[in-house]
Design an enzyme around this catalytic site. Structure first.
Site, PDB file in Angstrom:
ATOM      1  N   SER A 136       0.846  -1.194   0.000  1.00  0.00           N
ATOM      2  CA  SER A 136       0.000   0.000   0.000  1.00  0.00           C
ATOM      3  C   SER A 136       0.876   1.237   0.000  1.00  0.00           C
ATOM      4  O   SER A 136       1.987   1.228   0.548  1.00  0.00           O
ATOM      5  CB  SER A 136      -0.910   0.026   1.225  1.00  0.00           C
ATOM      6  N   TYR A 149      -1.980  -0.495  10.778  1.00  0.00           N
ATOM      7  CA  TYR A 149      -2.107  -0.882   9.370  1.00  0.00           C
ATOM      8  C   TYR A 149      -0.977  -0.293   8.534  1.00  0.00           C
ATOM      9  O   TYR A 149      -0.316  -1.010   7.771  1.00  0.00           O
ATOM     10  CB  TYR A 149      -3.460  -0.433   8.812  1.00  0.00           C
TER      11      TYR A 149
END
Length: 264
Positions: A136, A149
Site C-alpha cells: 500500500s 495498518y
C-alpha cells in the site's frame, strides 16, 4: 495439460475478488481464501468459467491457517500466488483492544511472510512462478489513527523489495508488489473508519482498475506498481516531506469525526 493454479487470499471482496475474476477469465483454476464464511458463496459466481474453483475459509494470521490453505492444493504446484489478505485497525491506538491490533499484525505480516516463504521455496525449486503481494502507499506514510495498518504495509513494501533482490537470480520466478491508495472496498467499514475523510471520500479508486493494474504488472514481471497517478505523487512526496508533517496530514484524513457532516 490441465489449467494452471492461482491461489488468492482476501478473495471474498474488493481487490482480491476482482483479481480472482481476472484469473478465472485467463483460464486459471482457483483456490480462493478468506477468513469469513462469505468466501464459500463467492465461488458460485465462477461456475460460468471453464475452471475448477475451491474455497478455503481460514484465519491467515498464523501458521495453522496458512498450512490449511496449502493443504487445499492437494499437492498441485501453485503457478500464481496473490497474497492480498489484510486487516485495518482504525482509531486511536491506545484505545484499541490488544487482540484486535495483534490480529492485524499477525495477518498482514506474520501470515503473509510465512505463506510467501512456503510458496516461494517451491517456486524457486521448480524455476517457475509468479507472486503478487498487496502492499500500500500507506506504507510510506506514518498512519496517525491507523497506525498499525500503515506500519504493517511499510513492512510488506520493504520486505518484498528485499526479497526481490535476494531472488533476482532465480530465473522464472517474479515477485510484484501492488501499492494502491484508498480504494472503494469494505476496508473502511471493517476498520471502523467510515466517519473519516478517507472513509467518506467519493474519489476512491475502482477495485477492478487496481486489480487490473496489479495483474498486468505481475504478468509483465515488474517489481512493483503504484496504482493511480495521484498515489504516485503521494509516494514521491513521502520522500521529501518531513515524517511529522505526513503524520499530521494523515491524522486529518483518518481521525474519527473528520468526515463530512451527514446533516449538511
Amino acid at each position: 495439460m490441465g489449467n494452471k493454479l492461482a491461489v488468492i487470499t482476501g478473495a471474498s471482496t474488493g481487490i482480491g475478488l476482482e483479481l480472482a475474476r481476472i484469473a478465472a477469465q485467463e483460464g486459471y483454476d482457483l483456490i480462493l481464501v478468506a477468513d469469513e464464511p462469505q468466501i464459500r458463496t463467492v465461488v458460485d459466481e465462477f461456475r460460468k468459467y471453464d475452471v475448477a474453483v475451491d474455497s478455503v475459509e481460514a484465519d491467515l494470521s498464523g501458521v495453522e491457517g496458512v498450512d490449511r490453505l496449502l493443504s487445499a492444493t492437494a499437492g498441485r504446484s501453485i503457478d500464481i500466488l496473490i497474497a492480498n489478505a489484510g486487516i485495518g485497525t482504525g482509531g486511536p491506538f491506545l484505545e484499541q483492544d490488544v487482540a484486535a491490533w495483534r490480529h492485524s499484525v499477525d495477518t498482514n505480516v506474520t501470515g503473509t511472510v510465512y505463506l510467501l516463504q512456503k510458496v516461494l521455496q517451491d517456486m524457486v525449486a521448480r524455476g517457475e512462478g509468479r507472486v503478487l503481494v498487496t502492499g500500500s502507499i500507506a506504507g510510506y506514510i506514518p498512519g496517525a489513527f491507523n497506525a498499525i495498518y500503515n506500519a504493517t504495509k511499510s513492512f510488506i513494501n520493504y520486505f518484498t523489495e528485499a526479497l526481490r533482490n535476494e531472488l533476482k537470480d532465480s530465473d522464472g520466478v517474479t515477485i510484484t508488489t501492488l501499492m494502491p491508495g484508498a480504494t472503494d472496498t469494505a476496508f473502511f467499514a471493517r476498520a471502523g473508519m467510515l466517519d473519516t475523510e478517507l472513509g467518506q471520500d467519493d474519489d476512491k479508486a475502482d477495485p477492478a482498475k487496481v486489480a487490473q493494474d496489479g495483474w498486468s504488472a505481475m504478468m509483465d514481471g515488474k517489481g512493483h506498481i503504484v496504482s493511480g497517478v495521484s498515489n504516485k505523487l503521494q509516494v514521491a512526496m513521502s520522500g521529501i516531506v518531513p515524517q511529522s508533517i505526513l503524520a499530521e496530514m494523515h491524522r486529518g484524513m483518518a481521525e474519527l469525526g473528520s468526515g463530512k457532516d451527514e446533516a449538511l
